[in-house]
Motif scaffolding. Sequence first.
Motif, PDB file in Angstrom:
ATOM      1  N   MET A 138     -13.481 -15.723 -10.146  1.00 48.54           N
ATOM      2  CA  MET A 138     -12.225 -15.939  -9.427  1.00 48.54           C
ATOM      3  C   MET A 138     -10.994 -15.901 -10.335  1.00 48.54           C
ATOM      4  O   MET A 138      -9.915 -16.328  -9.925  1.00 48.54           O
ATOM      5  N   ARG A 191     -14.284  -8.650 -10.499  1.00 52.04           N
ATOM      6  CA  ARG A 191     -14.712  -9.263  -9.243  1.00 52.04           C
ATOM      7  C   ARG A 191     -15.945 -10.141  -9.414  1.00 52.04           C
ATOM      8  O   ARG A 191     -16.547 -10.571  -8.431  1.00 52.04           O
ATOM      9  N   ASP A 209     -10.021 -17.949  -3.640  1.00 46.05           N
ATOM     10  CA  ASP A 209     -10.004 -16.541  -4.031  1.00 46.05           C
ATOM     11  C   ASP A 209      -8.578 -16.011  -3.895  1.00 46.05           C
ATOM     12  O   ASP A 209      -8.133 -15.649  -2.805  1.00 46.05           O
ATOM     13  N   ARG A 232      -7.456 -13.477  -5.901  1.00 49.35           N
ATOM     14  CA  ARG A 232      -7.429 -12.173  -6.558  1.00 49.35           C
ATOM     15  C   ARG A 232      -6.732 -11.138  -5.683  1.00 49.35           C
ATOM     16  O   ARG A 232      -6.888 -11.136  -4.465  1.00 49.35           O
ATOM     17  N   ASP A 240     -17.218 -19.929 -12.447  1.00 47.03           N
ATOM     18  CA  ASP A 240     -17.058 -20.345 -11.052  1.00 47.03           C
ATOM     19  C   ASP A 240     -18.385 -20.631 -10.356  1.00 47.03           C
ATOM     20  O   ASP A 240     -18.472 -20.603  -9.128  1.00 47.03           O
TER      21      ASP A 240
END
Length: 338
Positions: free
Chosen positions: A270, A267, A257, A259, A140
């Motif tokens: 993404m 973390r 995002d 998540r 990412d």
Amino acid sequence: MTFLNVVLDPPAYGWTDTNGNLSKPTPKQILTEFFSRLNIFKNKKNWLPFMSWSKVIVSVPFLMLFIFEYFSWSLLAVAFVYSMIIMGTHGTIWHHRYCTHNSYTFKNKFWRFITQNLTISMIPEEIYVVSHHVHHAKSDAPGDPYNASGGFLYCFLADVNHQPIAKNLIEKDYRSAVKLMVNTGVTANTYEQYLKWGSIANPWRTILSWSLNWLFWGVVFFLIGGPGLVCAVFGAAGVWAVGVRTFNYEGHGKGKDMRRDNYDFSRDDMSINQLWPGYVAGEWHNNHHLYPVSARTGFLPHQFDLAWCYIWTMHKLGPVSSLNDSKGEFLENHFNKK
């Protein structure tokens, strides 16, 4: 990281803009790059992505014959299972967990060969493996070959635009790229051959391997179910080869995002865990980014992992000599701390 910065062939629009941020090309720029890199008449070093998409094109007549000549609901069910589950799970077992991440080892080359050819061959190992190492190093971020922030088309056509290796590597870097391919069983070009063909894989050996794989499975499926079954499964393989190119866009939240707390524990990127890729192919993607060398990524009770079932069974029977399983570490370090 220096080697991974140069191992892939950068697109004409570059990895970054003038400010060092992700270069976000227009659809026209992406398509122009795509067709330019497929042009083997312009540059024969484009042969590998051209061959990869040729497999998709060749599968189209099989799909059309299935739909208009041999269609039945039972064959549709077979095509669905073969495309979504068998091809998907094999991609996880072979390209992802073994070739790239070495999450398990085979007892000998025979079982590696069997696993490699368990399904109809569609995705060249070189295009997948080398770029996937870069993906994990730069997830990412600019330089990630299928950065979801670049948009759907950026990811969908990444196998041509972003994933092939660079054509002008120095010999030291070429040797490093070859080492990334050591698990695949692909016989690497010499450096002189690489300069000629622009690839680790040799085109003639690759085409021969593809032809023998398709011939074998064509005969097997014909003997089992005649031309209808052949058309159903080869057409389904082509559908899978197109569909799998959407996975990383979806699996990294479509550039957003997405998540979830206490579910997507990695973390650093993404990536997200998704039910459909998880159940049909064992691709619990956020878990994988958390423990990339684990042969199992279905860590929670509901996260069924078909790829792990194959690897675990082969380990119990003997063909797989060792494997990595990070479930215990995951539960101890993440899930049990909720």
